[in-house]
Design a protein around this motif. Structure first.
Motif, mmCIF file in Angstrom:
data_model
loop_
_atom_site.group_PDB
_atom_site.id
_atom_site.type_symbol
_atom_site.label_atom_id
_atom_site.label_comp_id
_atom_site.label_asym_id
_atom_site.label_seq_id
_atom_site.Cartn_x
_atom_site.Cartn_y
_atom_site.Cartn_z
ATOM 1 N N ARG A 85 0.804 4.180 -2.828
ATOM 2 C CA ARG A 85 0.606 5.580 -2.435
ATOM 3 C C ARG A 85 1.757 6.457 -2.943
ATOM 4 O O ARG A 85 1.532 7.538 -3.477
ATOM 5 C CB ARG A 85 0.500 5.673 -0.910
ATOM 6 C CG ARG A 85 0.105 7.046 -0.411
ATOM 7 C CD ARG A 85 -0.111 7.091 1.097
ATOM 8 N NE ARG A 85 -1.158 6.163 1.503
ATOM 9 C CZ ARG A 85 -0.951 5.104 2.301
ATOM 10 N NH1 ARG A 85 0.242 4.843 2.776
ATOM 11 N NH2 ARG A 85 -1.951 4.316 2.634
ATOM 12 N N GLY A 91 -14.617 0.873 -3.341
ATOM 13 C CA GLY A 91 -14.024 -0.309 -2.712
ATOM 14 C C GLY A 91 -14.258 -1.527 -3.534
ATOM 15 O O GLY A 91 -15.054 -1.543 -4.447
ATOM 16 N N ASP A 138 -9.831 4.806 -7.767
ATOM 17 C CA ASP A 138 -11.039 4.277 -7.135
ATOM 18 C C ASP A 138 -10.948 4.389 -5.627
ATOM 19 O O ASP A 138 -11.889 4.793 -4.953
ATOM 20 C CB ASP A 138 -11.242 2.821 -7.565
ATOM 21 C CG ASP A 138 -12.572 2.254 -7.095
ATOM 22 O OD1 ASP A 138 -13.595 2.960 -7.237
ATOM 23 O OD2 ASP A 138 -12.586 1.120 -6.581
ATOM 24 N N ALA A 139 -9.785 4.052 -5.069
ATOM 25 C CA ALA A 139 -9.595 4.103 -3.611
ATOM 26 C C ALA A 139 -9.671 5.535 -3.101
ATOM 27 O O ALA A 139 -10.250 5.805 -2.050
ATOM 28 C CB ALA A 139 -8.266 3.470 -3.233
ATOM 29 N N SER A 140 -9.106 6.485 -3.844
ATOM 30 C CA SER A 140 -9.112 7.875 -3.399
ATOM 31 C C SER A 140 -10.502 8.496 -3.481
ATOM 32 O O SER A 140 -10.794 9.452 -2.783
ATOM 33 C CB SER A 140 -8.110 8.716 -4.197
ATOM 34 O OG SER A 140 -8.568 8.911 -5.516
ATOM 35 N N LEU A 177 0.827 -1.211 0.000
ATOM 36 C CA LEU A 177 0.000 0.000 0.000
ATOM 37 C C LEU A 177 0.860 1.258 0.000
ATOM 38 O O LEU A 177 0.535 2.233 -0.680
ATOM 39 C CB LEU A 177 -0.937 -0.002 1.208
ATOM 40 C CG LEU A 177 -2.046 -1.046 1.154
ATOM 41 C CD1 LEU A 177 -2.792 -1.090 2.485
ATOM 42 C CD2 LEU A 177 -2.993 -0.781 0.012
ATOM 43 N N LEU A 187 -6.947 1.549 -9.741
ATOM 44 C CA LEU A 187 -7.140 1.117 -8.361
ATOM 45 C C LEU A 187 -6.954 2.283 -7.398
ATOM 46 O O LEU A 187 -7.760 2.484 -6.487
ATOM 47 C CB LEU A 187 -6.170 -0.013 -8.012
ATOM 48 C CG LEU A 187 -6.222 -0.522 -6.580
ATOM 49 C CD1 LEU A 187 -7.507 -1.298 -6.347
ATOM 50 C CD2 LEU A 187 -5.017 -1.386 -6.283
ATOM 51 N N CYS A 188 -5.899 3.063 -7.588
ATOM 52 C CA CYS A 188 -5.626 4.199 -6.710
ATOM 53 C C CYS A 188 -6.682 5.275 -6.859
ATOM 54 O O CYS A 188 -7.095 5.887 -5.866
ATOM 55 C CB CYS A 188 -4.234 4.767 -6.979
ATOM 56 S SG CYS A 188 -2.912 3.648 -6.433
#
Length: 88
Positions: free
Chosen positions: A11, A87, A81-83, A7, A78-79
């Protein structure tokens, strides 16, 4: 693979774009071999069945070519979507 390191690498690449493997290892507090194992697990090399989130690219440098790490399209998605609070 250590999820915390994975992770942290995602990031780092999401924030900085491209970074050298040496800088990534230093920022994550990893040795070179630990980073390489992480990159195999998260990488896009078809020989190793990685997650296709991070890729190694050669970029021009004053002394020739330099290896950099960056997110693949899948890693960027992915990043993003996460930000945005999405989920899996």
């Amino acid at each position: 693979m250590n999820d915390t390191h994975a992770l942290a690498l995602l990031r780092l690449l999401a924030e900085d774009g491209e970074v050298s493997p040496a800088r990534a290892a230093k920022r994550l507090g990893l040795g070179a071999s630990e980073l390489n194992r992480l990159l195999v697990a998260m990488g896009n090399d078809p020989r190793y069945d990685g997650l296709d989130l991070v890729e190694r690219v050669a970029t021009p440098h004053r002394d020739g070519m330099r290896e950099q790490l960056r997110l693949t399209a899948r890693g960027q998605a992915l990043c993003t979507d996460a930000s945005q609070g999405g989920g899996a």
